[in-house]
Motif scaffolding. Structure first.
Motif, PDB file in Angstrom:
ATOM      1  N   THR A 167       0.839  -1.198   0.000  1.00  0.00           N
ATOM      2  CA  THR A 167       0.000   0.000   0.000  1.00  0.00           C
ATOM      3  C   THR A 167       0.877   1.252   0.000  1.00  0.00           C
ATOM      4  O   THR A 167       2.033   1.217   0.420  1.00  0.00           O
ATOM      5  CB  THR A 167      -0.942   0.007   1.218  1.00  0.00           C
ATOM      6  N   ASP A 168       0.350   2.365  -0.495  1.00  0.00           N
ATOM      7  CA  ASP A 168       1.111   3.607  -0.607  1.00  0.00           C
ATOM      8  C   ASP A 168       0.770   4.620   0.474  1.00  0.00           C
ATOM      9  O   ASP A 168       1.589   5.467   0.807  1.00  0.00           O
ATOM     10  CB  ASP A 168       0.858   4.246  -1.978  1.00  0.00           C
ATOM     11  N   ASP A 169      -0.447   4.547   0.997  1.00  0.00           N
ATOM     12  CA  ASP A 169      -0.853   5.527   2.000  1.00  0.00           C
ATOM     13  C   ASP A 169      -1.957   4.913   2.851  1.00  0.00           C
ATOM     14  O   ASP A 169      -2.604   3.936   2.455  1.00  0.00           O
ATOM     15  CB  ASP A 169      -1.353   6.808   1.319  1.00  0.00           C
ATOM     16  N   TYR A 170      -2.160   5.485   4.036  1.00  0.00           N
ATOM     17  CA  TYR A 170      -3.146   5.003   4.989  1.00  0.00           C
ATOM     18  C   TYR A 170      -4.118   6.108   5.358  1.00  0.00           C
ATOM     19  O   TYR A 170      -3.729   7.273   5.460  1.00  0.00           O
ATOM     20  CB  TYR A 170      -2.442   4.552   6.276  1.00  0.00           C
ATOM     21  N   LEU A 171      -5.366   5.749   5.589  1.00  0.00           N
ATOM     22  CA  LEU A 171      -6.351   6.672   6.136  1.00  0.00           C
ATOM     23  C   LEU A 171      -7.172   5.902   7.159  1.00  0.00           C
ATOM     24  O   LEU A 171      -7.742   4.851   6.848  1.00  0.00           O
ATOM     25  CB  LEU A 171      -7.252   7.219   5.028  1.00  0.00           C
ATOM     26  N   VAL A 172      -7.176   6.411   8.392  1.00  0.00           N
ATOM     27  CA  VAL A 172      -7.829   5.699   9.491  1.00  0.00           C
ATOM     28  C   VAL A 172      -9.285   6.129   9.609  1.00  0.00           C
ATOM     29  O   VAL A 172      -9.602   7.314   9.568  1.00  0.00           O
ATOM     30  CB  VAL A 172      -7.079   5.961  10.817  1.00  0.00           C
ATOM     31  N   LYS A 173     -10.188   5.152   9.726  1.00  0.00           N
ATOM     32  CA  LYS A 173     -11.608   5.418   9.939  1.00  0.00           C
ATOM     33  C   LYS A 173     -11.833   5.811  11.396  1.00  0.00           C
ATOM     34  O   LYS A 173     -11.207   5.238  12.294  1.00  0.00           O
ATOM     35  CB  LYS A 173     -12.432   4.168   9.634  1.00  0.00           C
ATOM     36  N   PRO A 174     -12.787   6.722  11.664  1.00  0.00           N
ATOM     37  CA  PRO A 174     -13.532   7.535  10.692  1.00  0.00           C
ATOM     38  C   PRO A 174     -12.646   8.651  10.148  1.00  0.00           C
ATOM     39  O   PRO A 174     -11.765   9.146  10.842  1.00  0.00           O
ATOM     40  CB  PRO A 174     -14.686   8.089  11.518  1.00  0.00           C
ATOM     41  N   PHE A 175     -12.887   9.046   8.912  1.00  0.00           N
ATOM     42  CA  PHE A 175     -12.054  10.054   8.290  1.00  0.00           C
ATOM     43  C   PHE A 175     -12.936  11.160   7.707  1.00  0.00           C
ATOM     44  O   PHE A 175     -14.120  10.974   7.447  1.00  0.00           O
ATOM     45  CB  PHE A 175     -11.200   9.447   7.174  1.00  0.00           C
ATOM     46  N   ALA A 176     -12.330  12.326   7.488  1.00  0.00           N
ATOM     47  CA  ALA A 176     -13.039  13.438   6.855  1.00  0.00           C
ATOM     48  C   ALA A 176     -12.970  13.262   5.346  1.00  0.00           C
ATOM     49  O   ALA A 176     -11.923  12.924   4.796  1.00  0.00           O
ATOM     50  CB  ALA A 176     -12.411  14.764   7.261  1.00  0.00           C
ATOM     51  N   MET A 177     -14.081  13.474   4.659  1.00  0.00           N
ATOM     52  CA  MET A 177     -14.129  13.309   3.208  1.00  0.00           C
ATOM     53  C   MET A 177     -13.136  14.250   2.505  1.00  0.00           C
ATOM     54  O   MET A 177     -12.527  13.897   1.491  1.00  0.00           O
ATOM     55  CB  MET A 177     -15.539  13.577   2.692  1.00  0.00           C
ATOM     56  N   VAL A 178     -12.949  15.441   3.097  1.00  0.00           N
ATOM     57  CA  VAL A 178     -12.039  16.401   2.494  1.00  0.00           C
ATOM     58  C   VAL A 178     -10.613  15.850   2.483  1.00  0.00           C
ATOM     59  O   VAL A 178      -9.858  16.039   1.538  1.00  0.00           O
ATOM     60  CB  VAL A 178     -12.135  17.707   3.289  1.00  0.00           C
ATOM     61  N   GLU A 179     -10.235  15.133   3.555  1.00  0.00           N
ATOM     62  CA  GLU A 179      -8.904  14.521   3.599  1.00  0.00           C
ATOM     63  C   GLU A 179      -8.799  13.370   2.610  1.00  0.00           C
ATOM     64  O   GLU A 179      -7.765  13.194   1.948  1.00  0.00           O
ATOM     65  CB  GLU A 179      -8.584  14.021   5.010  1.00  0.00           C
ATOM     66  N   LEU A 180      -9.863  12.596   2.480  1.00  0.00           N
ATOM     67  CA  LEU A 180      -9.870  11.509   1.500  1.00  0.00           C
ATOM     68  C   LEU A 180      -9.628  12.049   0.093  1.00  0.00           C
ATOM     69  O   LEU A 180      -8.813  11.501  -0.664  1.00  0.00           O
ATOM     70  CB  LEU A 180     -11.204  10.755   1.551  1.00  0.00           C
TER      71      LEU A 180
END
Length: 226
Positions: A96-109
């Motif tokens: 994988t290249d990057d991580y986003l932890v739930k819950p997340f802001a849509m703007v960051e996604l």
């Protein structure tokens, strides 16, 4: 417009993500399990995968491992409810290249999607176009199981072309790939491309390295891609 694939088994979250991304000019298809996601990626070659870690049939780590073993350099953004260092290390090791932890802001996604979508992953160690294989770890290239003799510059040019395939690579980008920020004159590139074409295509019936007037060069496996 960015073309992405979301692989997520939470249908409510998936629907919200797809709808929000559409507002941001990101066209996003959806698969509810890892196997279906792999099939869609193989068929459509998305610019970006947004991949949940916990999936039915095949989890996110298995999906990553499978894609990288195939030589697929699509950037992967992993979604996870787990924020431990061990989980992140496992994800990066799988490709994988990057991580986003739930819950997340849509703007960051959206911001992370845009950052990833315009490049190929640096995680992949094996690139493939048709019967042409490039192993970045061992620095070897093969076509139809025959090892190609390449100079270091030719190897760098081939890597650049294979990462972009089937898209074209401009002469300027190839010069940077081969020689960095102090490229030689254009004749040097011409000679190296000539030698690379001989090494890659030789007497093969199917030619992979194509010159595209006004665009540069491209490695393409079929006439339909021209």
């Amino acid at each position: 417009m960015i073309n992405a694939l979301l692989i997520e088994d939470d249908l409510d979250l998936a629907g919200a993500v797809v709808d929000y991304l559409a507002l941001e000019d990101i066209q996003c298809d959806h698969a509810a399990n890892g196997v279906a996601g792999l099939e869609l990626q193989e068929k459509n070659h998305y610019q970006l995968l947004i991949l949940d870690l916990n999936l039915p049939r095949m989890d996110g780590l298995q999906v990553c491992n499978t894609l990288r073993a195939r030589g697929d350099a699509v950037p992967i953004l992993m979604l996870t409810a787990r924020d431990s260092l061990e989980e992140k290390i496992a994800g990066f090791s799988a490709g994988t290249d990057d991580y986003l932890v739930k819950p997340f802001a849509m703007v960051e996604l959206v911001a992370r999607c845009r950052a990833l979508a315009n490049r190929r992953s640096g995680q992949v160690q094996r690139l493939q176009v048709a019967d042409l294989l490039l192993d970045l770890e061992s620095k070897t290239a093969q076509r139809n199981q025959r090892t190609l003799k390449l100079t270091p510059i030719a190897f760098s040019l081939l890597e650049c072309l294979m990462r972009a395939s089937p898209a074209a690579v401009s002469r300027a980008d190839l010069l940077r790939a081969g020689w960095g920020e102090e490229p030689p004159d254009s004749n040097s590139l011409k000679v190296h491309i000539h030698n690379l074409r001989k090494a890659v295509d030789g007497d093969h019936a199917v030619k992979l390295l194509h010159t595209l007037p006004g665009a540069g060069f491209a490695l393409r496996a079929s006439e339909e891609e021209l």
